[in-house]
Scaffold this motif. Structure first.
Motif, PDB file in Angstrom:
ATOM      1  N   SER A 278     -27.890   7.252 -19.860  1.00  0.00           N
ATOM      2  CA  SER A 278     -26.778   6.415 -19.426  1.00  0.00           C
ATOM      3  C   SER A 278     -27.289   5.167 -18.724  1.00  0.00           C
ATOM      4  N   THR A 279     -28.379   5.331 -17.993  1.00  0.00           N
ATOM      5  CA  THR A 279     -28.955   4.192 -17.270  1.00  0.00           C
ATOM      6  C   THR A 279     -29.587   3.193 -18.227  1.00  0.00           C
ATOM      7  N   THR A 280     -30.329   3.686 -19.203  1.00  0.00           N
ATOM      8  CA  THR A 280     -31.042   2.788 -20.114  1.00  0.00           C
ATOM      9  C   THR A 280     -30.135   2.210 -21.200  1.00  0.00           C
ATOM     10  N   VAL A 281     -29.198   3.016 -21.687  1.00  0.00           N
ATOM     11  CA  VAL A 281     -28.347   2.566 -22.795  1.00  0.00           C
ATOM     12  C   VAL A 281     -27.068   1.906 -22.294  1.00  0.00           C
ATOM     13  N   LEU A 282     -26.435   2.544 -21.298  1.00  0.00           N
ATOM     14  CA  LEU A 282     -25.166   2.031 -20.788  1.00  0.00           C
ATOM     15  C   LEU A 282     -25.325   1.210 -19.514  1.00  0.00           C
ATOM     16  N   GLN A 283     -26.563   1.000 -19.089  1.00  0.00           N
ATOM     17  CA  GLN A 283     -26.865   0.172 -17.923  1.00  0.00           C
ATOM     18  C   GLN A 283     -26.215   0.684 -16.643  1.00  0.00           C
ATOM     19  N   GLU A 284     -26.215   1.998 -16.444  1.00  0.00           N
ATOM     20  CA  GLU A 284     -25.689   2.566 -15.206  1.00  0.00           C
ATOM     21  C   GLU A 284     -26.805   2.686 -14.172  1.00  0.00           C
ATOM     22  N   ARG A 285     -26.437   2.664 -12.902  1.00  0.00           N
ATOM     23  CA  ARG A 285     -27.407   2.677 -11.804  1.00  0.00           C
ATOM     24  C   ARG A 285     -27.787   4.110 -11.432  1.00  0.00           C
TER      25      ARG A 285
END
Length: 313
Positions: A278-285
């Motif tokens: 989610s962090t790498t693909v959806l740019q979540e923190r």
């Protein structure tokens, strides 16, 4: 000579357990990609059953091909009508019903929340094994389960973004139901896999699940699967191969080697993979809670893998 034979047997058991652990671990990563791919596909306004049908249809040729290959290399198992019926029911339960409920839940909630709710299923598995088959839940399993659940909960504390969710209660209901249905599949598949073999079982189960999936799509929208943007088909193909074909074979073999109870706990690392994706693909923190949760979950997973290498007392 007998001592040497016993050492060889223990080494073989240890190797088999670690291979099973690794297969379940890798399948958890593949399955963790599912929510990400589904959320990406939903951006193109495709409905739940059509997306699930694309996934199954892309995967079906691989299962048919592998089943044909297996039939040429070794005779098919001699099963009764009742056993074939049970196998079909398990396939429909694990790969149609559980998948559809999961896909449906992702319409309403985020991929991160979907993962935390879906991983209530290890509790269902252990309870079913204990109540239905009289299997003892060991202290180490309880400890590992507590560690993984604590880690998952901590990882998501303060990270549930309600602004991205349309109906948390409804979405949560469908995902938890998916976890319950999937637990039934895991527990039921233990003995069937032993009689059929993991590869054949996976092929037959997926082929059985494809039938109601296609029928559902035909009743829902006349099996209208054309006209979507090309990324939908690319995502469907990715789900069919990397989130279905590959991990289902790894999972079935893992269940055979380490059992459904340990499989369910080892697979609890899936939400942590989802955080990373989610962090790498959806740019979540990534928050500190997620980091602490990751450490606890990995500790629980290691405990199960370490215990699996020890010979039974």
């Amino acid at each position: 000579m007998s001592i040497q034979h016993e050492r060889v047997r223990q080494t073989s058991t240890s190797r088999s357990s670690w291979i099973g652990f690794l297969l379940v671990f890798l399948s958890a990563f593949c399955f963790a990609c599912k929510g990400i791919l589904i959320k990406l596909a939903y951006q193109y306004s495709i409905d739940t059953i059509s997306l699930l049908t694309l996934r199954m249809l892309f995967a079906l040729p691989f299962y048919i091909g592998i089943a044909v290959h297996l039939s040429r290399t070794a005779p098919a198992p001699s099963l009764s009508v009742r056993q074939w019926g049970l196998l079909a029911i398990l396939g429909i339960t694990g790969y149609y019903l559980a998948s559809f409920f999961n896909f449906l839940g992702l319409v309403y909630i985020t991929a991160s929340l979907e993962r935390i709710l879906l991983f209530t299923y290890p509790t269902f598995v252990l309870l079913m094994n204990a109540l239905g088959f009289g299997r003892r839940v060991t202290r180490l399993q309880i400890l590992a389960l507590l560690l993984t659940y604590a880690g998952i909960l901590i990882a998501f504390v303060g990270n549930i973004e309600t602004t991205r969710q349309t109906n948390v209660l409804l979405g949560g209901f469908w995902v938890v139901l998916s976890g319950l249905v999937y637990a039934i599949y895991l527990v039921g598949s233990d003995r069937v896999i032993a009689g059929v073999g993991p590869q054949r079982f996976t092929c037959y189960a997926m082929m059985a699940a494809t039938v109601p999936t296609v029928l559902h799509c035909a009743l829902e929208n006349g099996l209208q699967l054309g006209g979507y943007p090309w990324p939908v088909y690319a995502l469907g193909l990715g789900m069919g191969i990397f989130v279905t074909v590959i991990p289902t074979f790894m999972m079935a073999e893992g269940i055979r080697r380490v059992g459904s109870g340990n499989t369910s706990i080892i697979g609890s690392i899936g939400p942590i993979f989802t955080i990373i994706l989610s962090t790498t693909v959806l740019q979540e923190r990534i928050s500190w809670q997620q980091m602490v949760g990751t450490l606890l979950v990995l500790t629980g997973v290691f405990l199960i893998g370490w215990r699996g290498t020890k010979p039974a007392a």
